[in-house]
Write an enzyme that holds these catalytic residues in place. Structure first.
Site, mmCIF file in Angstrom:
data_model
loop_
_atom_site.group_PDB
_atom_site.id
_atom_site.type_symbol
_atom_site.label_atom_id
_atom_site.label_comp_id
_atom_site.label_asym_id
_atom_site.label_seq_id
_atom_site.Cartn_x
_atom_site.Cartn_y
_atom_site.Cartn_z
ATOM 1 N N SER A 27 -16.015 4.068 -6.395
ATOM 2 C CA SER A 27 -16.650 2.759 -6.597
ATOM 3 C C SER A 27 -15.697 1.835 -7.336
ATOM 4 C CB SER A 27 -17.974 2.938 -7.357
ATOM 5 O OG SER A 27 -18.736 1.756 -7.294
ATOM 6 N N ASN A 28 -16.207 0.767 -7.919
ATOM 7 C CA ASN A 28 -15.378 -0.188 -8.661
ATOM 8 C C ASN A 28 -16.180 -0.777 -9.812
ATOM 9 O OD1 ASN A 28 -16.755 -2.694 -7.683
ATOM 10 N ND2 ASN A 28 -16.070 -1.876 -5.720
#
Ligand code: C5P
Length: 223
Positions: A27-28
């Site tokens: 993810s980020n």
């Protein structure tokens, strides 16, 4: 007259999560803040907002229709459905650019050295079917050559507007940071916005969207 009615905005927000195995994901740092602010600003101006969002840590305003998703492929499906009735699509989500090429069914074991093979996710906004007159807005986060790269993105993804932001540090420009921003338009116009807060960015973007939708003669718009 159709042009004077409230707008139906479709906004994507937050990160996506791409599973690696049963318990892990890629993810980020996206929080959903920009998408939430855009939705709030749209509602304040009397428009309607649908928000398709990944796992966000910022609350969405009351009054939006929220559609939660997790992976990029799910976000694409949800956006394609909702885009059919949207006047404006604002792609504020930080879609993961990669997903695991093969997802392990169980839990990967901790071993000295192993390879994770990645595959690019679909470019959701670039391949979204367009409705006549629909405005499509994207974001570009770049660490260098910001305007130049944002312009290429606008062209390649066939966008009407791009809010370009400079990435300068860990996490930033995600979350509640001020950002150095530029607003690029389809005609080639580049407006430097300086260093602004995200609420300011949301207002500027809504101003521009309204100007494009209501303010221009019919023939100047894309059909
Ligand atoms: O190419 P880049 O990821 O920098 O483009 C950013 C814009 O494209 C953003 O509006 C983002 O939401 C959108 N995007 C997308 N699908 C992807 C990756 C990014 O729609 N897989």
């Amino acid at each position: 007259h159709a042009a004077s009615r409230a707008l139906r905005l479709l906004i994507s927000a937050g990160p996506t999560r791409e599973p690696i195995d049963r318990v892990r994901f890629l993810s980020n740092y996206s929080t959903g803040y920009m998408g939430a602010l855009l939705a709030a600003e749209a509602l304040k101006r009397g428009h309607r907002a649908v928000v398709v969002h990944g796992p966000i840590t910022e609350p969405l305003p009351r009054g939006v229709l929220a559609i939660p998703v997790e992976q990029a492929t799910q976000m694409e499906r949800a956006l394609r459905r909702s885009a059919r009735v949207a006047d404006v699509v604002v792609m504020a989500a930080a879609v993961s650019d990669f997903r695991a090429a093969r997802q392990a069914s169980g839990k990967r074991r901790r071993q000295g050295r192993q390879t994770l093979l990645l595959r690019a996710t679909p470019d959701i906004i670039g391949r979204l079917p367009r409705r006549p007159r629909q405005l499509v807005v994207g974001f570009a986060v770049e660490s260098a050559h910001v305007v130049q790269r944002a312009r290429r993105k606008l062209q390649r993804k066939r966008l009407d507007l791009v809010l370009a932001q400079r990435a300068n540090g860990t996490g930033a420009p995600f979350g509640r940071h001020p950002v150095q921003a530029w607003l690029l338009s389809r005609g080639g116009e580049v407006a430097p916005l300086g260093t602004i807060t995200k609420p300011q960015a949301a207002r500027t973007l809504l101003d521009k969207i309204e100007a494009l939708w209501y303010g221009q003669p019919e023939r100047a718009r894309r059909t």
